[in-house]
Design a protein around this motif. Structure first.
Motif, PDB file in Angstrom:
ATOM      1  N   ASN A  19       0.805  -1.222   0.000  1.00 17.95           N
ATOM      2  CA  ASN A  19       0.000   0.000   0.000  1.00 17.95           C
ATOM      3  C   ASN A  19       0.839   1.273   0.000  1.00 17.95           C
ATOM      4  N   GLU A  22       0.589   3.170  -3.307  1.00 17.28           N
ATOM      5  CA  GLU A  22      -0.598   3.926  -3.688  1.00 17.28           C
ATOM      6  C   GLU A  22      -0.251   5.405  -3.787  1.00 17.28           C
ATOM      7  N   ASP A  23      -1.065   6.138  -4.508  1.00 19.85           N
ATOM      8  CA  ASP A  23      -0.827   7.563  -4.726  1.00 19.85           C
ATOM      9  C   ASP A  23      -1.232   8.336  -3.473  1.00 19.85           C
ATOM     10  N   ASP A  25       2.999   7.809  -3.334  1.00 18.93           N
ATOM     11  CA  ASP A  25       3.961   6.798  -2.912  1.00 18.93           C
ATOM     12  C   ASP A  25       4.586   7.260  -1.603  1.00 18.93           C
ATOM     13  N   ARG A  64       1.890  -7.544  -4.324  1.00 15.05           N
ATOM     14  CA  ARG A  64       0.489  -7.201  -4.579  1.00 15.05           C
ATOM     15  C   ARG A  64      -0.193  -8.311  -5.381  1.00 15.05           C
ATOM     16  N   CYS A 142      -9.687   3.840  -4.651  1.00 15.68           N
ATOM     17  CA  CYS A 142      -8.490   3.291  -4.016  1.00 15.68           C
ATOM     18  C   CYS A 142      -8.209   1.891  -4.530  1.00 15.68           C
ATOM     19  N   GLU A 143      -6.950   1.573  -4.643  1.00 21.85           N
ATOM     20  CA  GLU A 143      -6.526   0.232  -5.058  1.00 21.85           C
ATOM     21  C   GLU A 143      -5.736  -0.464  -3.957  1.00 21.85           C
ATOM     22  N   GLY A 144      -5.823   0.034  -2.728  1.00 25.76           N
ATOM     23  CA  GLY A 144      -5.086  -0.548  -1.619  1.00 25.76           C
ATOM     24  C   GLY A 144      -5.516  -1.973  -1.335  1.00 25.76           C
ATOM     25  N   CYS A 158      -8.931  -0.380   3.171  1.00 21.84           N
ATOM     26  CA  CYS A 158      -7.510  -0.539   3.479  1.00 21.84           C
ATOM     27  C   CYS A 158      -7.058   0.372   4.612  1.00 21.84           C
ATOM     28  N   CYS A 162     -10.129   5.667   4.076  1.00 24.25           N
ATOM     29  CA  CYS A 162     -11.068   5.158   3.072  1.00 24.25           C
ATOM     30  C   CYS A 162     -12.408   4.804   3.710  1.00 24.25           C
TER      31      CYS A 162
END
Length: 177
Positions: A19, A22-23, A25, A64, A142-144, A158, A162
């Motif tokens: 994680n 994620e933006d 970094d 990931r 989110c892509e966490g 995550c 969020c």
């Protein structure tokens, strides 16, 4: 408890590490790597070089992929990753942790040790068919990665940020009706 404590710690640290990509970094400096390692009590050799930081950053996409894989795919990834390393399993006891398994030497590169610890934990996940405990954050923006160690399998986000963002959005949507 779903997994042995060392597996839980390895999974939690791997999720946090993944994680960080994620933006924005949050693993861009040696100091940030030191902070991460301090939170998770990684033992062994530390080079404290840009090359070491880059190697740890480079392992994040592989972790990931492993963490969010379906069970059969995860088993294949585990086997492939194990083929890449020389394992020297040994029982160790250090810091506040009782006897547990380390699969590589303390002198192996940090990124390799992180990868192997995660792979060893994923062996437990696959064996007990608990890959559903790992998922992607339910926040649409989110892509966490989420590790759900709760008894009722209710963790969907995550991070607290969020979760709060979605709770506020749901509240506002209810108020707008």
């Amino acid at each position: 408890m779903v997994f042995a404590y060392d597996s839980e710690i390895a999974l939690q640290s791997a999720v946090e590490l993944v994680n960080t990509a994620e933006d924005p970094d949050t693993l861009t400096t040696a100091a940030e790597l030191d902070d991460f390692l301090g939170r998770w009590s990684y033992t062994g050799r530390r080079d404290r070089t840009r090359a070491e930081l880059d190697a740890v950053r480079a392992v994040r996409p592989r972790l990931r992929e492993l963490l969010v894989a379906e069970r059969d795919d995860a088993a294949g990834l585990v086997n492939g990753m194990l083929e890449e390393v020389s394992l020297r399993p040994q029982l160790v006891r250090h810091d506040e942790y009782d006897w547990h398994l380390h699969a590589v030497d303390y002198d192996d590169p940090l990124a390799e040790r992180i990868l192997v610890e995660t792979v060893m934990a994923m062996i437990d996940v696959v064996r007990v068919d608990e890959t559903s405990r790992l998922s992607v954050c339910a926040d649409d923006t989110c892509e966490g990665v989420v590790l759900d160690l709760s008894r009722n399998r209710s963790r969907r986000y995550c991070s607290t940020a969020c979760g709060n963002r979605n709770a506020v959005a749901a509240y506002r949507a209810r108020q707008a009706r």
